[in-house]
Design a protein around this motif. Structure first.
Motif, PDB file in Angstrom:
ATOM      1  N   SER A  29       0.825  -1.208   0.000  1.00  0.00           N
ATOM      2  CA  SER A  29       0.000   0.000   0.000  1.00  0.00           C
ATOM      3  C   SER A  29       0.861   1.261   0.000  1.00  0.00           C
ATOM      4  N   SER A  30       1.874   1.296   0.835  1.00  0.00           N
ATOM      5  CA  SER A  30       2.765   2.453   0.909  1.00  0.00           C
ATOM      6  C   SER A  30       3.543   2.628  -0.391  1.00  0.00           C
ATOM      7  N   TYR A  31       4.021   1.523  -0.944  1.00  0.00           N
ATOM      8  CA  TYR A  31       4.770   1.565  -2.203  1.00  0.00           C
ATOM      9  C   TYR A  31       3.897   2.123  -3.331  1.00  0.00           C
ATOM     10  N   LEU A  32       2.678   1.627  -3.445  1.00  0.00           N
ATOM     11  CA  LEU A  32       1.770   2.088  -4.493  1.00  0.00           C
ATOM     12  C   LEU A  32       1.365   3.547  -4.291  1.00  0.00           C
ATOM     13  N   ARG A  33       1.170   3.943  -3.039  1.00  0.00           N
ATOM     14  CA  ARG A  33       0.829   5.336  -2.750  1.00  0.00           C
ATOM     15  C   ARG A  33       1.964   6.256  -3.206  1.00  0.00           C
ATOM     16  N   ASP A  34       3.215   5.851  -2.934  1.00  0.00           N
ATOM     17  CA  ASP A  34       4.355   6.656  -3.371  1.00  0.00           C
ATOM     18  C   ASP A  34       4.418   6.739  -4.898  1.00  0.00           C
ATOM     19  N   LEU A  35       4.154   5.626  -5.580  1.00  0.00           N
ATOM     20  CA  LEU A  35       4.141   5.634  -7.046  1.00  0.00           C
ATOM     21  C   LEU A  35       3.059   6.575  -7.583  1.00  0.00           C
ATOM     22  N   LEU A  36       1.884   6.506  -7.001  1.00  0.00           N
ATOM     23  CA  LEU A  36       0.784   7.371  -7.440  1.00  0.00           C
ATOM     24  C   LEU A  36       1.087   8.842  -7.172  1.00  0.00           C
ATOM     25  N   ASN A  37       1.651   9.142  -6.000  1.00  0.00           N
ATOM     26  CA  ASN A  37       1.999  10.529  -5.683  1.00  0.00           C
ATOM     27  C   ASN A  37       3.042  11.065  -6.650  1.00  0.00           C
ATOM     28  N   GLU A  38       4.036  10.241  -6.973  1.00  0.00           N
ATOM     29  CA  GLU A  38       5.074  10.657  -7.923  1.00  0.00           C
ATOM     30  C   GLU A  38       4.469  10.910  -9.304  1.00  0.00           C
ATOM     31  N   GLN A  39       3.604  10.007  -9.730  1.00  0.00           N
ATOM     32  CA  GLN A  39       2.962  10.157 -11.038  1.00  0.00           C
ATOM     33  C   GLN A  39       2.094  11.409 -11.086  1.00  0.00           C
ATOM     34  N   ALA A  40       1.347  11.650 -10.024  1.00  0.00           N
ATOM     35  CA  ALA A  40       0.441  12.797  -9.988  1.00  0.00           C
ATOM     36  C   ALA A  40       1.201  14.124  -9.938  1.00  0.00           C
ATOM     37  N   SER A  41       2.406  14.126  -9.372  1.00  0.00           N
ATOM     38  CA  SER A  41       3.168  15.374  -9.260  1.00  0.00           C
ATOM     39  C   SER A  41       4.014  15.670 -10.499  1.00  0.00           C
ATOM     40  N   THR A  42       4.103  14.725 -11.410  1.00  0.00           N
ATOM     41  CA  THR A  42       4.866  14.925 -12.635  1.00  0.00           C
ATOM     42  C   THR A  42       3.937  15.437 -13.728  1.00  0.00           C
ATOM     43  N   PRO A  43       4.231  16.630 -14.267  1.00  0.00           N
ATOM     44  CA  PRO A  43       3.335  17.150 -15.298  1.00  0.00           C
ATOM     45  C   PRO A  43       3.407  16.315 -16.582  1.00  0.00           C
ATOM     46  N   THR A  44       2.288  16.230 -17.259  1.00  0.00           N
ATOM     47  CA  THR A  44       2.255  15.534 -18.544  1.00  0.00           C
ATOM     48  C   THR A  44       2.901  16.423 -19.596  1.00  0.00           C
TER      49      THR A  44
END
Length: 74
Positions: A29-44
């Protein structure tokens, strides 16, 4: 904070993510949350291009460029 549930994840994907989380010393859960946060903070790419398009154009003046280059060499 919200909750996200993902269904129909292939077994091989789940096993890979669990192994990576374990290697990182995190829960899945923590690993996936970190992946999602990183993805969401990176602009397309589209977001980056929109920001660039919103910037004021920079006029090209050859003499200004020469002066700037000379000043930078001092």
């Amino acid at each position: 904070m919200g909750t996200i549930q993902i269904r129909d994840v292939p077994d091989s994907t789940e096993l890979t993510l669990k192994a990576r989380a374990e290697q990182a010393g995190k829960s899945l859960s923590s690993y996936l949350r970190d992946l999602l946060n990183e993805q969401a903070s990176t602009p397309t790419l589209d977001e980056v291009m929109e920001r660039i398009a919103a910037d004021e154009p920079v006029p090209y003046d050859p003499e200004f460029v020469r002066e700037t280059m000379r000043d930078g060499r001092r």
